[in-house]
Design a protein around this motif. Structure first.
Motif, PDB file in Angstrom:
ATOM      1  N   THR A   1      37.810  38.302  49.488  1.00  0.00           N
ATOM      2  CA  THR A   1      37.393  37.151  48.471  1.00  0.00           C
ATOM      3  C   THR A   1      38.619  36.581  47.988  1.00  0.00           C
ATOM      4  OG1 THR A   1      35.424  38.358  47.674  1.00  0.00           O
ATOM      5  CG2 THR A   1      36.206  36.835  46.401  1.00  0.00           C
TER       6      THR A   1
ATOM      7  N   HIS B   1      41.084  40.479  30.913  1.00  0.00           N
ATOM      8  CA  HIS B   1      39.759  41.429  31.135  1.00  0.00           C
ATOM      9  C   HIS B   1      39.289  41.492  29.713  1.00  0.00           C
ATOM     10  CE1 HIS B   1      43.061  43.711  29.116  1.00  0.00           C
ATOM     11  NE2 HIS B   1      43.790  43.321  30.003  1.00  0.00           N
ATOM     12  N   SER B   2      38.507  42.476  29.702  1.00  0.00           N
ATOM     13  CA  SER B   2      37.256  42.483  28.652  1.00  0.00           C
ATOM     14  C   SER B   2      38.171  42.846  27.261  1.00  0.00           C
ATOM     15  CB  SER B   2      36.494  43.789  29.043  1.00  0.00           C
ATOM     16  OG  SER B   2      37.080  44.871  29.058  1.00  0.00           O
TER      17      SER B   2
ATOM     18  N   ALA C   1      36.281  36.039  37.512  1.00  0.00           N
ATOM     19  CA  ALA C   1      35.339  37.177  38.368  1.00  0.00           C
ATOM     20  C   ALA C   1      35.194  38.087  37.370  1.00  0.00           C
ATOM     21  CB  ALA C   1      36.435  37.625  39.271  1.00  0.00           C
ATOM     22  N   ILE C   2      34.204  37.978  36.542  1.00  0.00           N
ATOM     23  CA  ILE C   2      33.604  38.684  35.579  1.00  0.00           C
ATOM     24  C   ILE C   2      32.325  39.438  35.967  1.00  0.00           C
ATOM     25  CG2 ILE C   2      32.974  38.956  33.344  1.00  0.00           C
ATOM     26  CD1 ILE C   2      34.686  36.355  32.383  1.00  0.00           C
ATOM     27  N   GLY C   3      31.327  38.699  36.366  1.00  0.00           N
ATOM     28  CA  GLY C   3      29.979  39.171  36.426  1.00  0.00           C
ATOM     29  C   GLY C   3      29.234  38.946  35.333  1.00  0.00           C
ATOM     30  N   LYS C   4      29.237  37.813  34.628  1.00  0.00           N
ATOM     31  CA  LYS C   4      28.307  37.392  33.465  1.00  0.00           C
ATOM     32  C   LYS C   4      27.885  35.953  33.810  1.00  0.00           C
ATOM     33  CE  LYS C   4      30.024  41.017  30.225  1.00  0.00           C
ATOM     34  NZ  LYS C   4      30.750  41.683  29.246  1.00  0.00           N
TER      35      LYS C   4
ATOM     36  N   GLY D   1      39.550  39.095  35.272  1.00  0.00           N
ATOM     37  CA  GLY D   1      38.828  40.076  35.956  1.00  0.00           C
ATOM     38  C   GLY D   1      39.913  40.842  36.652  1.00  0.00           C
ATOM     39  N   ARG D   2      40.000  42.158  36.518  1.00  0.00           N
ATOM     40  CA  ARG D   2      41.205  42.882  37.137  1.00  0.00           C
ATOM     41  C   ARG D   2      40.717  44.037  37.985  1.00  0.00           C
ATOM     42  NH1 ARG D   2      43.080  46.319  31.762  1.00  0.00           N
ATOM     43  NH2 ARG D   2      41.044  46.612  30.835  1.00  0.00           N
ATOM     44  N   SER D   3      39.477  43.860  38.884  1.00  0.00           N
ATOM     45  CA  SER D   3      39.070  44.577  39.733  1.00  0.00           C
ATOM     46  C   SER D   3      40.102  44.602  40.997  1.00  0.00           C
ATOM     47  CB  SER D   3      37.692  44.314  40.346  1.00  0.00           C
ATOM     48  OG  SER D   3      37.612  43.133  41.065  1.00  0.00           O
TER      49      SER D   3
ATOM     50  N   GLY E   1      31.404  32.447  47.712  1.00  0.00           N
ATOM     51  CA  GLY E   1      30.811  33.488  48.523  1.00  0.00           C
ATOM     52  C   GLY E   1      30.860  33.454  50.051  1.00  0.00           C
TER      53      GLY E   1
ATOM     54  N   PHE F   1      29.448  32.622  31.522  1.00  0.00           N
ATOM     55  CA  PHE F   1      30.306  33.058  30.567  1.00  0.00           C
ATOM     56  C   PHE F   1      31.235  32.039  30.137  1.00  0.00           C
ATOM     57  CE2 PHE F   1      34.135  35.318  29.223  1.00  0.00           C
ATOM     58  CZ  PHE F   1      33.812  36.200  28.180  1.00  0.00           C
TER      59      PHE F   1
ATOM     60  N   THR G   1      33.963  34.451  51.815  1.00  0.00           N
ATOM     61  CA  THR G   1      34.303  36.272  52.131  1.00  0.00           C
ATOM     62  C   THR G   1      34.040  36.789  53.274  1.00  0.00           C
ATOM     63  OG1 THR G   1      33.814  36.395  49.507  1.00  0.00           O
ATOM     64  CG2 THR G   1      33.911  38.239  50.691  1.00  0.00           C
TER      65      THR G   1
ATOM     66  N   VAL H   1      33.958  33.267  40.696  1.00  0.00           N
ATOM     67  CA  VAL H   1      33.828  34.113  41.936  1.00  0.00           C
ATOM     68  C   VAL H   1      32.487  34.768  41.458  1.00  0.00           C
ATOM     69  CG1 VAL H   1      34.669  36.289  42.923  1.00  0.00           C
ATOM     70  CG2 VAL H   1      36.215  34.259  41.937  1.00  0.00           C
ATOM     71  N   GLY H   2      32.105  34.709  40.263  1.00  0.00           N
ATOM     72  CA  GLY H   2      30.901  35.513  39.914  1.00  0.00           C
ATOM     73  C   GLY H   2      29.563  35.226  40.661  1.00  0.00           C
ATOM     74  N   ILE H   3      28.837  36.300  41.000  1.00  0.00           N
ATOM     75  CA  ILE H   3      27.544  36.053  41.562  1.00  0.00           C
ATOM     76  C   ILE H   3      26.227  36.909  40.508  1.00  0.00           C
ATOM     77  CG2 ILE H   3      25.858  36.649  43.518  1.00  0.00           C
ATOM     78  CD1 ILE H   3      28.353  36.658  45.231  1.00  0.00           C
TER      79      ILE H   3
HETATM   80  P1  NAP Z   1      34.151  44.255  38.157  1.00  0.00           P
HETATM   81  O1  NAP Z   1      34.823  45.243  39.167  1.00  0.00           O
HETATM   82  O2  NAP Z   1      32.777  44.782  37.461  1.00  0.00           O
HETATM   83  O3  NAP Z   1      35.212  43.740  37.346  1.00  0.00           O
HETATM   84  C1  NAP Z   1      34.836  42.748  36.172  1.00  0.00           C
HETATM   85  C2  NAP Z   1      35.755  42.573  35.563  1.00  0.00           C
HETATM   86  O4  NAP Z   1      35.697  41.380  34.381  1.00  0.00           O
HETATM   87  C3  NAP Z   1      36.670  43.495  34.778  1.00  0.00           C
HETATM   88  O5  NAP Z   1      38.023  43.451  35.078  1.00  0.00           O
HETATM   89  C4  NAP Z   1      36.356  43.390  33.252  1.00  0.00           C
HETATM   90  O6  NAP Z   1      37.517  43.874  32.464  1.00  0.00           O
HETATM   91  C5  NAP Z   1      36.213  42.030  33.311  1.00  0.00           C
HETATM   92  N1  NAP Z   1      35.387  41.692  32.156  1.00  0.00           N
HETATM   93  C6  NAP Z   1      34.139  42.000  31.848  1.00  0.00           C
HETATM   94  N2  NAP Z   1      33.722  41.272  30.746  1.00  0.00           N
HETATM   95  C7  NAP Z   1      34.639  40.618  30.132  1.00  0.00           C
HETATM   96  C8  NAP Z   1      34.779  39.875  29.146  1.00  0.00           C
HETATM   97  N3  NAP Z   1      33.835  39.680  28.147  1.00  0.00           N
HETATM   98  N4  NAP Z   1      35.990  39.104  29.060  1.00  0.00           N
HETATM   99  C9  NAP Z   1      36.988  39.159  29.942  1.00  0.00           C
HETATM  100  N5  NAP Z   1      36.865  39.854  31.083  1.00  0.00           N
HETATM  101  C10 NAP Z   1      35.575  40.838  31.122  1.00  0.00           C
HETATM  102  O7  NAP Z   1      33.608  43.162  39.236  1.00  0.00           O
HETATM  103  P2  NAP Z   1      34.145  42.480  40.561  1.00  0.00           P
HETATM  104  O8  NAP Z   1      34.116  43.256  41.947  1.00  0.00           O
HETATM  105  O9  NAP Z   1      35.568  41.903  40.232  1.00  0.00           O
HETATM  106  O10 NAP Z   1      33.167  41.300  40.429  1.00  0.00           O
HETATM  107  C11 NAP Z   1      33.166  40.146  39.599  1.00  0.00           C
HETATM  108  C12 NAP Z   1      31.985  39.322  39.916  1.00  0.00           C
HETATM  109  O11 NAP Z   1      32.360  38.537  41.146  1.00  0.00           O
HETATM  110  C13 NAP Z   1      30.669  39.806  40.120  1.00  0.00           C
HETATM  111  O12 NAP Z   1      29.603  38.827  39.748  1.00  0.00           O
HETATM  112  C14 NAP Z   1      30.420  39.881  41.526  1.00  0.00           C
HETATM  113  O13 NAP Z   1      29.154  39.935  42.000  1.00  0.00           O
HETATM  114  C15 NAP Z   1      31.418  38.867  42.069  1.00  0.00           C
HETATM  115  N6  NAP Z   1      31.777  38.932  43.539  1.00  0.00           N
HETATM  116  C16 NAP Z   1      31.638  37.837  44.354  1.00  0.00           C
HETATM  117  C17 NAP Z   1      32.294  37.678  45.458  1.00  0.00           C
HETATM  118  C18 NAP Z   1      32.036  36.510  46.379  1.00  0.00           C
HETATM  119  O14 NAP Z   1      32.217  36.854  47.882  1.00  0.00           O
HETATM  120  N7  NAP Z   1      31.603  35.502  45.862  1.00  0.00           N
HETATM  121  C19 NAP Z   1      32.899  38.944  45.795  1.00  0.00           C
HETATM  122  C20 NAP Z   1      33.071  40.031  45.012  1.00  0.00           C
HETATM  123  C21 NAP Z   1      32.484  39.912  43.838  1.00  0.00           C
HETATM  124  P3  NAP Z   1      37.880  45.411  32.167  1.00  0.00           P
HETATM  125  O15 NAP Z   1      38.502  45.651  33.458  1.00  0.00           O
HETATM  126  O16 NAP Z   1      38.252  45.483  30.897  1.00  0.00           O
HETATM  127  O17 NAP Z   1      36.353  46.101  32.145  1.00  0.00           O
END
Ligand code: NAP
Length: 280
Positions: free
Chosen positions: A137, A185-186, A204-207, A161-163, A258, A210, A261, A225-227
């Motif tokens: 990604t 991050h959160s 890249a949060i997943g909300k 986002g810090r995944s 998307g 947002f 990726t 990035v979010g889905i």
């Molecule tokens: P993840 O592992 O759940 O990480 C989410 C990140 O967002 C975490 O670092 C979290 O902080 C942070 N976060 C959550 N709530 C927040 C807030 N209120 N304010 C600031 N930061 C916040 O998710 P991921 O795997 O990185 O994926 C993120 C999104 O991208 C998802 O929707 C996923 O479906 C999508 N995605 C899309 C693709 C693509 O190909 N388009 C590929 C991968 C992922 P903490 O670390 O503090 O919890």
């Protein structure tokens, strides 16, 4: 007026054609093995997309599925693939069922075949700006920057986002490209103050929705990035409709990050093949 949309769907199609052409000139077809365990519905969709893309490009695709398997047995299966010279790329479809040790399993893939770029070895190489297989990604986002001539050197990029999958490799790629990076991050305080200062904002949060209009800087570049699935539709992390007229460039959801990726995964398989055959 020029379009503000970063069209990942179109770019991914261009790259697919480039990769198809490249594979047609290789001595053998590269081989990708996808391993899945259990019954995750979203994973089935992603695995299907990978198979379709591999078939189109001319990459041999093998799918190893287990309804249930113990960690040690799965690691033994991965080890067989590690030693099999006809296999170029191995991925373990995540998430694995609860209770399985994802970190240990993913790290049992040899670095040369780690086409998801998720092993500690490849993450360490990226940190050191060494040649490596990069998580698909963020690699796709870097390709979008390149093809849309988005200058990174010296620019302030805010990543939310810090995944291990997205945020952290994104940060390292951007630093390696001479950007100035703020990673949020959160637990980040005053997020809005930070996002408003971004020349480029990667979310890249997943909300769903947002990031609102008042959180972005006028004239900035937005990568969403979010889905988020809601009532059978896909939504990004950015409130696209209300943000659109304020920014310079933006990725839509779906059709932005998307599609890049899966195509970057195929590029990694080809890179892996080339490393194995030419020592490149
Ligand atoms: P993840 O592992 O759940 O990480 C989410 C990140 O967002 C975490 O670092 C979290 O902080 C942070 N976060 C959550 N709530 C927040 C807030 N209120 N304010 C600031 N930061 C916040 O998710 P991921 O795997 O990185 O994926 C993120 C999104 O991208 C998802 O929707 C996923 O479906 C999508 N995605 C899309 C693709 C693509 O190909 N388009 C590929 C991968 C992922 P903490 O670390 O503090 O919890």
């Amino acid at each position: 007026m020029m379009s503000k949309i970063i069209d990942g769907k179109m770019v991914s199609k261009e790259i697919k054609e480039e990769l198809k052409e490249k594979v047609s000139k290789l001595k053998n077809k590269p081989t990708l093995v996808v391993i899945s365990v259990g019954d995750n519905e979203a994973s089935k969709v992603y695995v299907g997309q990978k198979e379709k893309c591999a078939n189109y490009i001319g990459i041999n695709y093998q799918h190893l599925h287990f309804d249930k398997i113990e960690d040690d047995k799965l690691i033994k299966e991965i080890d067989k693939l590690n030693k099999d010279n006809s296999v170029n790329g191995i991925i373990v479809q995540l998430p694995l069922p609860k209770g399985m040790n994802e970190t240990k399993i993913v790290n049992s893939i040899v670095k040369e075949k780690d086409v998801d770029g998720l092993t500690y070895y490849n993450a360490g190489l990226l940190l050191n700006k060494e040649k490596c297989l990069v998580s698909c990604t963020p690699k796709g986002i870097m390709e979008l920057f390149k093809r849309y001539h988005v200058e990174l050197k010296g620019r302030h990029v805010v990543v939310i986002g810090r995944s291990i999958l997205v945020g952290k490799p994104m940060m390292n790629l951007l630093i390696n490209a001479d950007a100035t990076v703020t990673l949020c991050h959160s637990k980040t305080e005053n997020l809005e103050k930070i996002t408003k200062k971004a020349d480029i904002l990667v979310v890249a949060i997943g909300k769903k929705h947002f990031i609102t209009r008042d959180m972005v800087r006028r004239g900035s570049v937005i990568i969403d990035v979010g889905i988020n699935r809601c009532d059978g539709k896909l939504y990004g992390d950015v409130d696209y409709d209300n943000v659109y007229d304020k920014v310079k460039l933006i990725t839509p959801v779906p059709g932005g990050v998307g599609p890049m990726t899966v195509v970057m995964l195929m590029q990694n398989v080809i890179e892996s093949y080339e490393m194995m055959h030419n020592g490149k």
